[in-house]
Design an enzyme around this catalytic site. Structure first.
Site, PDB file in Angstrom:
ATOM      1  CE  LYS A 185      -4.438   1.229   0.288  1.00 20.38           C
ATOM      2  NZ  LYS A 185      -5.608   0.678  -0.362  1.00 20.38           N
ATOM      3  CG  ASP A 206      -7.280   3.486  -0.744  1.00 18.20           C
ATOM      4  OD1 ASP A 206      -8.189   2.361  -0.895  1.00 18.20           O
ATOM      5  OD2 ASP A 206      -7.096   4.080   0.333  1.00 18.20           O
TER       6      ASP A 206
END
Ligand code: NDP
Ligand code: 8G0
Length: 457
Positions: A111, A151
């Site tokens: 991430k 995201d």
């Protein structure tokens, strides 16, 4: 008491650790895997300097957490939000490892992101930020190394600018990012995938736990939080099937449908209007009055305490967006299914409330699914985008949707199976824990691949 230095990461770690306890007690050799898996393979932090519209220097922090590559290239999104820090990205990267394992596709976990706030920025500022961000990130990623995506705060526009920057800097047109446009390497159903996948997962839960709340009935009442990518497509799939979405929210407040009369919730036109608003960076507050007297806006509130009657609750905004008290309120409103569209949407206190209710059994028991299971459809279709890019071809909408359905069904089965084995002795009318099932199921797959690759012994 020692305060946690990485509260979100420690929360995610604590949840996994608690969930796999019974499995570790029966398989003590895996304790070493748990010790190793909680340390990221690599953490990259960098400076992002960009020019604003006034020609001034702006600086932000950029990150990529390359957490685990046992199952494939690191895979996971990029979050652009002022709250971004290493604790949040480590929690997200950690969850991503086990989620990606649950998709059955060949993806490791990672991430990244930045504390850059896209809100209120001009299109030119966004473009210059994305170029600056990618000018450093490009040296750490690659189609077979690490494949980022969007995201929170990173949508189709940002992915496109980042892809363009990567291509210029590296002179390579490759599948280094997912969430690309349909005409240049993107996959059908990727924008819809997380929301649609969430509902496909929920359909399996309903069929087992409370078939009377079928999503084909307008009497079935669904509370949704958020109004971004995940919330929008969740609401649209709920509507397509025939149930009633009663709420949507954003960082400023919540819009609810006042009536619990069948079918009187948000419509497809409402959701499309909100999607268009969010593309412009607007807030629900600014258009609440256009929804008429059947809707009510609550500033500073989340949906969970505002609805007198709810059957299914789907947190789809951000982490820790359901508190213990809000979980109690949902139970009072009659909720039977809680499934996270967001990552770690529920606080540990909320999870405890839901898991207690499950363990009590009987006709009012709540069944809770953690995001790493119920929202894995998004990253799954990203995995399918990678597969299509490798072959330089495009599957049809129907093909991708069918694969997504199969992946969500398989993920549900893994969770049910591992949950049945590792969530304690239960009475006949008590459902297995999907929390335990998702965590144990994902952990075993990753730990086994790590062991044979020599990461632990
Ligand atoms: P978007 O940026 O499209 O939407 C986020 C929504 O949540 C917006 O309504 C936003 O409000 C709200 N929100 C964001 N941060 C906060 C906060 N701190 N407090 C309250 N509300 C907040 O993001 P996504 O829809 O893509 O992501 C939502 C969640 O789903 C995240 O947890 C993400 O990690 C997770 N997820 C996303 C996937 C995907 O494919 N996109 C896949 C799997 C999980 P506002 O509009 O006011 O900013
Ligand atoms: O496509 C992705 O890799 C991606 C993007 C945004 C969120 C997530 C997630 O699973 O949380 C994955």
């Amino acid at each position: 008491m020692v305060l946690p230095s990485e509260p979100e990461f420690e929360q995610a770690l604590g949840e996994l650790s608690e969930s796999i306890k019974e499995f570790l007690a029966a398989n003590p050799s895996y304790k070493k895997a748990f010790e190793v898996v909680q340390v990221p393979e690599r953490v990259i932090q960098f400076r992002v300097v960009w020019e604003d519209d006034q020609g001034r220097t702006q600086v932000n922090r950029g990150y990529r957490v390359q957490f685990n590559s046992a199952l494939g290239p690191y895979k996971g999104g990029l979050r652009l939000h002022p709250s971004v820090n290493l604790s949040i990205l480590k929690f997200l990267g950690f969850e991503q490892i086990f989620k990606n394992a649950l998709t059955g596709l060949s993806m490791g976990g990672g991430k990244g992101g930045s504390d850059f706030d896209p809100k209120g920025k001009s299109d030119n500022e966004i473009r210059r930020f994305c170029y600056a961000f990618m000018s450093e990130l490009q040296r750490h990623i690659g189609a077979d190394t690490d494949v980022p995506a969007g995201d929170i705060g990173t949508g189709a526009r940002e992915v496109a600018y980042m892809f363009g920057a990567y291509k210029k800097l590296r002179n390579e047109f490759v599948g280094v990012l997912t969430g690309k446009g349909l005409t240049w390497g993107g996959s059908h159903i990727r924008p819809e995938a997380t929301g649609y996948g969430l509902i496909y997962y929920v359909e399996h839960m309903i069929a087992k736990a409370c078939p009377e709340y079928s999503l084909n009935k307008s009497e079935t009442l669904v509370a949704i939080s958020g109004s971004g990518n995940v919330a929008q497509y969740t609401a649209l799939k709920v509507l397509e099937l025939g149930a009633t979405p009663l709420s949507l929210s954003d960082s400023k407040g919540t819009l609810i449908a006042k009536s619990t009369v069948r079918g009187e919730g948000f419509t497809k036109e409402h959701v499309e209007k909100i999607a268009e608003l969010k593309l412009r960076g607007g807030s629900l507050e600014s258009i609440a009055s256009e929804f008429g007297s059947k809707f009510e806006y609550h500033a500073g509130k989340r949906p969970w305490t505002l609805l007198p009657k709810v059957h299914i609750a789907l947190p789809s905004a951000t982490q820790n967006e359901v508190s213990g008290e809000e979980a109690d309120a949902l139970i009072k409103a009659g909720v039977r299914i809680v499934a996270e569209g967001s990552n770690m949407g529920c606080t540990p206190e909320a999870i405890e409330v839901f898991e207690k209710s499950r363990l009590a059994g009987g006709p009012n028991a709540v069944w809770y699914a953690p995001g790493k299971a119920s929202n894995c459809g998004g990253v799954a279709v990203s995995g399918l985008e990678m597969a299509q890019n490798s072959q330089r071809l495009n599957w049809t909408q129907a093909e991708v949707d069918a694969k997504l359905k199969k992946i969500m069904a398989d993920c549900y089965e893994i969770c049910l199976d591992a949950g049945s084995k590792w969530s304690g002795e239960r009475k006949a009318d008590v459902l297995p824990s999907l929390l335990v099932g998702a965590n144990v199921g994902g952990f075993i797959k990753v730990a086994d691949a790590m062991r044979v690759q020599g990461d632990w012994w």
